[in-house]
Design a protein around this motif. Structure first.
Motif, PDB file in Angstrom:
ATOM      1  N   ALA B 144       1.278  -1.127  -0.460  1.00 30.62           N
ATOM      2  CA  ALA B 144      -0.115   0.101   0.257  1.00 30.62           C
ATOM      3  C   ALA B 144       0.699   1.022  -0.102  1.00 30.62           C
ATOM      4  O   ALA B 144       2.120   1.867   0.956  1.00 30.62           O
ATOM      5  CB  ALA B 144      -1.080   0.228   1.120  1.00 30.62           C
ATOM      6  N   TRP B 145      -0.153   2.049  -0.665  1.00 30.82           N
ATOM      7  CA  TRP B 145       0.783   3.759  -0.813  1.00 30.82           C
ATOM      8  C   TRP B 145       0.669   4.023   0.630  1.00 30.82           C
ATOM      9  O   TRP B 145      -0.411   4.607   1.106  1.00 30.82           O
ATOM     10  CB  TRP B 145       0.668   4.734  -1.930  1.00 30.82           C
ATOM     11  CG  TRP B 145       0.665   5.926  -1.907  1.00 30.82           C
ATOM     12  CD1 TRP B 145       1.954   6.827  -2.313  1.00 30.82           C
ATOM     13  CD2 TRP B 145       0.362   6.719  -1.177  1.00 30.82           C
ATOM     14  NE1 TRP B 145       1.740   7.835  -1.461  1.00 30.82           N
ATOM     15  CE2 TRP B 145       0.831   8.139  -0.904  1.00 30.82           C
ATOM     16  CE3 TRP B 145      -0.974   6.778  -0.204  1.00 30.82           C
ATOM     17  CZ2 TRP B 145       0.251   9.263   0.041  1.00 30.82           C
ATOM     18  CZ3 TRP B 145      -1.713   7.980   0.721  1.00 30.82           C
ATOM     19  CH2 TRP B 145      -1.106   8.795   0.442  1.00 30.82           C
ATOM     20  N   SER B 146       1.483   5.183   1.089  1.00 30.11           N
ATOM     21  CA  SER B 146       1.450   6.413   2.020  1.00 30.11           C
ATOM     22  C   SER B 146       2.167   6.564   2.297  1.00 30.11           C
ATOM     23  O   SER B 146       3.306   7.105   1.415  1.00 30.11           O
ATOM     24  CB  SER B 146       1.804   5.028   3.631  1.00 30.11           C
ATOM     25  OG  SER B 146       2.639   5.533   3.518  1.00 30.11           O
ATOM     26  N   SER B 147       2.355   8.178   2.870  1.00 30.20           N
ATOM     27  CA  SER B 147       2.799   9.063   2.075  1.00 30.20           C
ATOM     28  C   SER B 147       4.396   8.916   3.193  1.00 30.20           C
ATOM     29  O   SER B 147       4.947   9.656   2.873  1.00 30.20           O
ATOM     30  CB  SER B 147       1.926  10.164   3.696  1.00 30.20           C
ATOM     31  OG  SER B 147       2.418  10.310   4.790  1.00 30.20           O
ATOM     32  N   THR B 148       4.943   7.958   3.816  1.00 29.36           N
ATOM     33  CA  THR B 148       6.055   7.893   4.686  1.00 29.36           C
ATOM     34  C   THR B 148       5.958   6.499   3.767  1.00 29.36           C
ATOM     35  O   THR B 148       7.314   6.129   3.078  1.00 29.36           O
ATOM     36  CB  THR B 148       6.209   6.980   5.841  1.00 29.36           C
ATOM     37  OG1 THR B 148       4.694   6.988   5.988  1.00 29.36           O
ATOM     38  CG2 THR B 148       6.172   8.762   6.487  1.00 29.36           C
ATOM     39  N   THR B 149       5.430   5.822   2.657  1.00 27.35           N
ATOM     40  CA  THR B 149       6.144   4.512   2.283  1.00 27.35           C
ATOM     41  C   THR B 149       5.560   5.738   0.212  1.00 27.35           C
ATOM     42  O   THR B 149       4.902   4.059   0.243  1.00 27.35           O
ATOM     43  CB  THR B 149       5.546   3.168   2.189  1.00 27.35           C
ATOM     44  OG1 THR B 149       3.746   3.464   2.406  1.00 27.35           O
ATOM     45  CG2 THR B 149       6.089   2.412   3.455  1.00 27.35           C
ATOM     46  N   PRO B 150       5.987   6.162  -0.235  1.00 24.98           N
ATOM     47  CA  PRO B 150       5.200   7.069  -1.681  1.00 24.98           C
ATOM     48  C   PRO B 150       5.909   5.667  -2.635  1.00 24.98           C
ATOM     49  O   PRO B 150       5.022   5.613  -3.602  1.00 24.98           O
ATOM     50  CB  PRO B 150       6.604   7.667  -1.914  1.00 24.98           C
ATOM     51  CG  PRO B 150       8.002   7.132  -0.515  1.00 24.98           C
ATOM     52  CD  PRO B 150       7.426   7.080   0.250  1.00 24.98           C
ATOM     53  N   ALA B 151       6.473   4.706  -2.368  1.00 25.53           N
ATOM     54  CA  ALA B 151       6.567   3.635  -3.690  1.00 25.53           C
ATOM     55  C   ALA B 151       5.775   2.034  -3.170  1.00 25.53           C
ATOM     56  O   ALA B 151       3.953   2.351  -3.623  1.00 25.53           O
ATOM     57  CB  ALA B 151       7.119   3.162  -3.595  1.00 25.53           C
ATOM     58  N   ALA B 152       5.606   2.128  -1.902  1.00 23.31           N
ATOM     59  CA  ALA B 152       4.670   0.684  -1.603  1.00 23.31           C
ATOM     60  C   ALA B 152       5.171   0.581  -0.376  1.00 23.31           C
ATOM     61  O   ALA B 152       6.426   0.425   0.433  1.00 23.31           O
ATOM     62  CB  ALA B 152       4.410   0.112  -2.929  1.00 23.31           C
ATOM     63  N   LYS B 153       4.556   0.085   0.754  1.00 23.45           N
ATOM     64  CA  LYS B 153       5.311  -0.529   2.327  1.00 23.45           C
ATOM     65  C   LYS B 153       5.363  -1.969   1.716  1.00 23.45           C
ATOM     66  O   LYS B 153       5.405  -2.860   0.792  1.00 23.45           O
ATOM     67  CB  LYS B 153       3.951  -0.916   3.261  1.00 23.45           C
ATOM     68  CG  LYS B 153       4.173  -0.674   3.910  1.00 23.45           C
ATOM     69  CD  LYS B 153       3.267  -0.876   5.986  1.00 23.45           C
ATOM     70  CE  LYS B 153       4.378  -2.048   6.751  1.00 23.45           C
ATOM     71  NZ  LYS B 153       2.674  -2.549   7.570  1.00 23.45           N
TER      72      LYS B 153
END
Lengths: 547, 299
Positions: B144-153
């Motif tokens: 999943a994308w998140s603002s701290t995993t901009p590519a993917a977790k």
């Protein structure tokens, strides 16, 4: 100012968030709307099917359901038996498991109406207008009823001594018992409709005289003239036209037929004749020039005929009747193959040269369709205009099989209803819309997550063994528990049935229930649209807010 | 089918949840189930915002705002204080997000569960630190994308149910607002049990999941149907019961429609999707094994 020790140990909220009118966040507004369910849309007589099923589901009483149903169709017990139920064919539930058994529900309501003697409350008759109706078939009677509902009295002229047209002359009693037909007709007549039976227009009564006397006439003479078979030997007395054969049977007369009866055609009359022959203890053979898939008869009847093991000869057309010693010995047929589809979408049969074969029969019943006989109208004749009911004669309307050619009972009832509406508009010089033309709800509009799979409850049926020897009715209808169960399967497409989903899933408590109805609280609704998607029946729409 | 949820409303509109918030609905349903005699303990989470600014509150019951890591310990304390006051009929409800449960509050929760302190702990899991700007948490799923995993977790989601079950608490369950009857039944059931009860509720956050707000309920329903978030209960850390089994099957098509509807999974390649499907299927089998383990316990 308070001292520190006078303050509470920590901050305490004293007010609610009600101050915050979150409705201002909204870009889209949900609205309750009722859409047209596909069943209502498909019914030629415009029955509000979803609505009367809902009345039964909410247990608001059979009278209320009957009243609503007969607002559009005064023949529920008849239609519940013989209608080809386009409502069921369009039922969205058929994309999920099986369609609702609407015709058996309708039949139950109709039968209850007859048994309990339910009555209409009709307005007083306005004597100012005189309206004549030619033909006491389903179209004519339906028109008389719908006119009566609007306060007009009409006079029906019927050539036969029995009322009902095809209903009492052409449908065998194992499908439609005569006492049911006559009871529903009597109910219409009793509501103050005048009848002149045994009065054929043209013979006993002149059309011009009628027109002068009544000013407004509705022609609903049906299509009775049998098409001619037109092959060598067709003039033999053992060639009995299907309608004639069924008419005699309905009248309770004995018809002389042989042991092996060839029935030519694939429509309802053909199957009615074949199944009647079977019940008379003779052997019917149905000869049809296309295949089972193209048969115009209603599906239920084809299935029942197959259940009763009636012999079919498909892809065969009669060529010649072979007569020896003045008796029919066989029917010579030619084999057919299916070619291209024609305008009606049915594939046209093409004869295969040299493929002649014989079917051993001693009686032949042609059931190849009927035509309209308008010979009683003098001079130039009737031209029906675009709306299918008005004609080129001032004050003359026409409808039913007489206009459309042989169609179904419910189409005729619908035509009568439409005629009554247009006659009302004509007499009062107003123009009222015939009906709404919105798009009905389709299966994809529904949210099926809230529906369980449930099988359709079949109507009670006589066992095969006991139905072949008698003309007793094949279908027995529902008992009350079955009715309840089947009604509960209805999706109620496009119409709120108070399932509570919008109320349950609203994260903003913006759906209020007041007096059994739902209301949006637009002060707080944020327009998230959850209710729109979670409504199982698409009865909520989303409208853009104007800014 | 008609829901039979309680009509009593213990929450006010006007709260500050985003449109389509699953967490707001979860609280509404939970308070319907637990009734007025409830005290809510709220660590930092979306609900700290949703409940409204001082001096306003969106719930009709007492709600205590507390520090991020303290939902477990504050609930223990409040329950002890209520016991001392002799107020035995009040339910303490710890209401924490996934950050306050999976990450920051795990120690306090674990300690309270180990002492089997008497409160209900509901983790409404929207799979990231949503109100602070969609930072990843240990509840954010793989890919999943998140603002701290901009590519993917790149790490899988922590299995909080296994952690809580390992504490052998009397009751642990997963729940979903897409199944309101089941959700309310579980909270009512939890209310009648003594000890630490844990409920893990997956809720949709249209803002952080990058989806349109109207599919909020549909998505969490899909999560259940596709086997991503099966509904089950565990009693005393041993007895597993699967709920709505007829609705669940790890289905390739359903999983794909769940992922496809969310912008946070937009970066997934076909290979990634296949891995997710395979992972869900193996997790599902693991759960089935635990349920079958019930038979061994009975003997």
């Amino acid at each position: 100012m308070k001292q520190v020790f006078q303050l509470p140990p920590w901050a305490i909220s004293t007010e609610s968030t009600l101050y915050n009118k979150t409705g201002s966040w909204r870009n889209y507004r949900p609205v309750y709307r009722n859409r047209i369910p596909p069943c209502n849309n498909a019914c030629p007589s415009g029955e509000k099917i979803q609505q009367y099923i809902d009345i039964l589901n909410q247990e608001e009483g059979l009278y209320k359901a009957w009243k609503l149903l007969t607002q559009d169709n005064p023949f529920p017990a008849v239609c519940g038996r013989v209608c080809f139920h386009p409502c069921e064919n369009s039922c969205n539930r058929s994309d999920y498991d099986e369609p609702i058994n609407i015709h058996t529900i309708e039949r139950f309501i109709g039968d209850i109406g007859l048994n309990e003697g339910f009555k209409w409350r009709l307005p007083r008759v306005n004597k100012k207008y005189k309206i004549a109706i030619i033909g006491a078939g389903p179209a004519g009677l339906s028109c008389a009823y719908h006119l009566r509902r609007r306060g007009y009295q009409s006079t029906i002229f019927e050539a036969d001594n029995k009322l009902g047209g095809l209903l009492s002359q052409g449908i065998p009693s194992y499908r439609l018992p005569q006492d049911i037909v006559q009871a529903e007709i009597a109910r219409i007549i009793k509501s103050d409709v005048k009848i002149h039976s045994n009065t054929a227009i043209g013979n006993e009564y002149d059309f011009d005289k009628l027109l002068k006397e009544y000013k407004t006439v509705f022609i609903a003479i049906g299509a009775h003239k049998e098409k001619k078979l037109g092959i060598p030997g067709a003039e033999h007395p053992s060639v009995i036209p299907a309608l004639e054969f069924l008419y005699q049977l309905c009248a309770g007369k004995r018809v002389k037929i042989g042991q092996r009866v060839g029935i030519i055609g694939g429509g309802n009359s053909a199957l009615d004749a074949a199944r009647s022959v079977l019940r008379l203890g003779k052997k019917p053979i149905v000869i049809y020039r296309r295949t089972e898939n193209e048969m115009p008869a209603i599906l239920d009847e084809i299935q029942e005929a197959k259940e009763e093991q009636i012999e079919f000869v498909f892809l065969a057309a009669p060529e010649r009747i072979i007569i020896r010693n003045n008796k029919i010995v066989s029917l010579e047929c030619i084999k057919m193959k299916l070619g291209q589809a024609d305008k009606t979408g049915r594939r046209q049969p093409i004869p295969i040269k040299g493929s002649d074969f014989k079917v051993g029969v001693d009686t032949i019943i042609p059931a190849i369709g009927e035509e309209v006989d308008t010979s009683f109208i003098p001079g130039s004749f009737l031209k029906v205009l675009d709306d299918t009911v008005s004609t080129n004669y001032e004050g003359v309307f026409a409808g039913g099989d007489a206009v459309t050619g042989p169609k179904t009972v419910v189409d005729a009832i619908g035509a009568g209803k439409k005629a009554a509406h247009l006659i009302h508009c004509y007499l009062r010089q107003v123009c009222l819309p015939v009906g709404a033309s919105e798009k009905p709800v389709v299966f994809e509009d529904l949210n099926t997550a809230y529906f369980e799979h449930e099988t359709r409850i079949p109507s009670g049926k006589l066992p095969l063994s006991s139905r072949l020897k008698t003309f007793a009715e094949v279908y027995q209808g529902y008992e009350k528990p079955q009715l309840k169960q089947e009604c509960s399967r209805c999706f109620s497409c496009g119409v709120c049935n108070k399932c509570d989903n919008c109320f349950v899933f609203c994260p903003d408590m913006s759906v209020n229930k007041r007096a059994g109805k739902y209301e949006f609280d637009y002060d707080y609704c944020k327009g998230c649209g959850v209710c729109v998607l979670e409504c199982p029946r698409n009865a909520i729409g989303l409208v853009q807010e104007e800014r | 089918m008609k829901f039979t949820i309680p009509q009593e409303e213990n929450m006010h509109p006007g709260h500050l949840a985003c449109p389509g918030c699953g967490g707001a609905l979860a609280m509404r349903l939970a308070l319907k189930a637990l009734g007025k005699k409830t005290m809510v303990v709220l660590p930092a989470c979306c609900w700290s915002i949703i409940n409204g600014p001082f001096p306003y509150s969106a719930v009709k019951v007492p709600l205590f705002h507390t520090a991020f890591e303290t939902a477990g310990s504050v609930s223990s304390g409040i329950k002890a204080a209520l016991d001392i006051l002799g107020k035995k009929d009040i339910t303490v409800l710890a209401w924490a997000g996934d950050g306050g449960t999976f990450d920051i509050g795990l120690q306090a929760l674990s300690a309270a569960a180990e002492r089997n302190d008497d409160f209900i702990y509901v983790c409404y899991d929207n799979e990231a630190y949503m109100n602070t700007g969609i930072q990843r948490s240990s509840a954010t799923p793989w890919g999943a994308w998140s603002s701290t995993t901009p590519a993917a977790k790149e790490e899988p989601k922590k299995n909080i149910m296994d952690i809580m079950v390992a504490h052998r608490i009397p009751y642990a369950a997963t729940a979903s607002v897409s199944y309101p009857d089941d959700f309310i039944r579980k909270l009512k059931r939890a209310k009648d049990i003594k000890g630490t009860r844990f409920i893990h509720a997956l809720v949709c956050c249209p803002t952080g999941w990058k989806c349109s707000s109207e599919i909020s309920i549909k998505l969490t329903r899909l999560a259940v149907q596709s086997g991503i978030f099966p509904l089950y209960e565990v009693e005393n850390g041993l007895k597993y019961t699967l709920n709505k089994p007829q609705q669940i099957s790890p289905d390739n098509k359903l999983i794909r429609s769940y992922l496809g509807a969310q912008g946070r999974f937009a970066n997934l390649s076909e290979k990634d999707t296949k891995k997710i499907v395979a992972d869900i299927k193996s997790e599902w089998l693991r759960l089935l094994n635990k349920i079958e383990g019930n038979i061994c316990i009975k003997q």
